[in-house]
Enzyme design. Structure first.
Site: not given
Ligand code: NAD
Length: 501
Positions: A149, A173, A176, A226, A281, A385
């Site tokens: 997000f 994808k 959401e 994450s 991040c 985090e």
């Molecule tokens: P998230 O892991 O909740 O979601 C990321 C994606 O995974 C979304 O598209 C989501 O729909 C999908 N997803 C969520 N739960 C899932 C599940 N149980 N099974 C399969 N798919 C699933 O992350 P977020 O909250 O959207 O983003 C924040 C996180 O992203 C933080 O931890 C941040 O550090 C990390 N981030 C990392 C970087 C990097 O380059 N290392 C960059 C930006 C964000």
């Protein structure tokens, strides 16, 4: 209340699963729309569209593909503010920060314009017996991106520009939580001249992710999000024979040496810890002052500035940071702040009781900035985090103690050091176990022509985002050994050819 559905084969496609997720406006704390959550069959139709588009797109000359990227760059400049506003209204980050989100993605589009040069292979003539040898980079086929997000413009653009320029077709994808900007990007790609089916957007949740990670037609998956989900996506996609890069969470340390310019340090920490409400991040979430004197001085300098942070509606041009993305995320961050206090760190500034007094915004997902001192490495609030507007101070006595903290931390995304001493900076940059390092720079996010990626639990897989690593991720190498003219005969050879004739 608006709705977001899918974009498949050049058309808006209504979701048919009957499942929806809410889209909030975090600045006012209200649901403003809903997003269709795709069924397996709907994801499969997006993959099928991408598969159908692959032969023609991969066969399009690299110069024509570059031209689409050139068009996209111009369109993105034109639409930058519209994208930024849509982004702010779903994410909550302030408008100027949202412009930066678009701009960072745009930079990768600019880099990808040079794809004819980036895709050049290698050639060796006359390696022996009239034989020449050359290698070329071929696209993989259908590739997919699963995005978080917190950068709804930058990260889809990081991924899709490189993938599509290399000749692949694409299924995105997005998160959401803020699907509007990815849907707008689909229209902009089309306007840039991208043929139908090359860029598809499928909105969804775990069902969509699982389908992408297991469908044999998808050749590579790029994930950012994450760490637990990154790990899950990496293991699922690779178990199904796909190339995968999966970027995860972070806990980024900034080491402050006694010789650092503390005014510069205070500016750097305020921006890097609290900008975007800490939902980056590459946010600095831990400051490591070396020595008591610098630690005390730093706390004295930071305290009034954290107290004075301007938290506000994403479109308030005076606001420095906006709300958190959702009420759930705000509750999670608040839980970590409670934990940090219970674990015994000192609450220097407490952002938990922030109240936004502007009428109509009382229900927004706001937290003020928080500052914790005397945080210890064993605390869970330090190990995990938080992803909110908070900075934890872990005091170190020596440089060796300081470098050990990020080095031994589970995450290894970014870090920085502030010092005037070249030897110290060099030793830090060379030895710290972290993927991206800043020296007197608070957020060391590499530009598009370099490559982005962390170490340890911040990234799974071997190949990073954008730069030449992006080209490698989205292509496979083919090496051709050819003999011209054909008339040369060396007789049957029963040993492995050594080509030393
Ligand atoms: P998230 O892991 O909740 O979601 C990321 C994606 O995974 C979304 O598209 C989501 O729909 C999908 N997803 C969520 N739960 C899932 C599940 N149980 N099974 C399969 N798919 C699933 O992350 P977020 O909250 O959207 O983003 C924040 C996180 O992203 C933080 O931890 C941040 O550090 C990390 N981030 C990392 C970087 C990097 O380059 N290392 C960059 C930006 C964000």
């Amino acid at each position: 209340m608006y709705e977001r559905h899918h974009y498949i084969a050049g058309k808006d496609v209504e979701g048919t699963s009957g499942r929806f997720g809410p889209i909030f406006n975090p600045s006012i704390g209200q649901q403003q729309g809903k997003v269709a959550l795709a069924s397996k069959a709907e994801v499969e139709s997006a993959i099928a569209a991408a598969e159908a588009a692959f032969p023609a797109w991969s066969g399009t000359s690299v110069v024509k593909r570059a031209r689409v990227l050139q068009n996209l760059v111009q369109i993105l400049y034109r639409e930058k503010d519209a994208l930024a506003e849509a982004l702010s209204m779903e994410h909550g980050k302030v408008f100027s920060d949202a412009q930066g989100d678009v701009q960072r993605g745009l930079k990768v589009a600019e880099f990808a314009q040079g794809i004819p040069h980036l895709l050049k292979g290698e050639y060796s003539d006359n390696v022996g017996g009239g034989i020449d040898m050359y290698s070329m980079r071929k696209p993989l086929g259908v590739v997919a991106g699963i995005t978080p997000f917190n950068f709804p413009a930058m990260i889809p653009l990081w991924m899709s520009c490189m993938a599509i320029a290399c000749g692949n077709t694409y299924v995105l994808k997005p998160s959401e939580k803020d699907p509007s900007v990815p849907m707008m990007l689909a229209k902009l790609w089309a306007e840039a001249g991208l043929p139908d089916g090359v860029f598809n957007v499928i909105n969804g949740d775990k069902e969509a992710v699982d389908t992408i990670c297991t469908d044999p037609r998808v050749k590579a998956v790029s994930f950012v999000g994450s760490t637990p989900i990154a790990q899950y996506v990496y293991s699922t996609a690779t178990a199904h024979g796909k190339r995968c890069q999966a970027m995860g969470g972070a806990k980024n340390h900034m080491v402050v040496m006694p010789d650092a310019d503390l005014d510069q340090v205070a500016d750097a920490l305020i921006g890097a810890a609290y900008g975007s409400a800490g939902e980056r991040c590459m946010a600095i979430s831990v400051a490591v002052p070396v020595g008591k004197q610098v630690a005390d001085k730093m706390v004295e300098m930071l305290t009034p500035r954290v107290e004075a942070l301007k938290v506000g509606h994403c479109m308030d041009m005076d606001a420095e940071l906006g709300p958190l993305v959702t009420a759930d995320h705000m509750a999670k961050v608040r839980g970590y702040l409670d934990l940090a206090e219970q674990e015994g760190s000192d609450v220097v500034v407490d952002g938990r009781n922030f109240k936004y007094n502007m009428q109509g915004y009382e229900d927004g997902y706001y937290l003020g900035g928080s500052l914790f001192d005397n945080v210890k490495p064993g605390m869970r609030s330090y190990r995990e985090e938080i992803f909110g507007p908070t900075l934890q101070i872990v005091r170190a006595e020596t440089f060796d103690d300081a470098i050990r903290l990020p080095t031994e931390h589970e995450f290894g995304n970014g870090t920085s050091i502030f010092t005037r001493d070249g030897d110290t900076a060099r030793a830090y940059a060379n030895n710290v176990e972290v993927g991206m390092v800043g020296v007197n720079v608070p957020i060391p996010v590499p530009l598009a022509f370099h490559t982005f990626g962390g170490w340890k639990s911040s990234a799974f897989g071997d190949i990073n985002q954008h730069g030449m690593e992006g080209v490698r991720f989205y292509t496979k190498t083919k090496t051709v050994t050819q003999r011209w003219p054909t008339g040369i005969r060396s007789g049957a050879e029963f040993v492995i050819p050594t080509l030393n004739s």
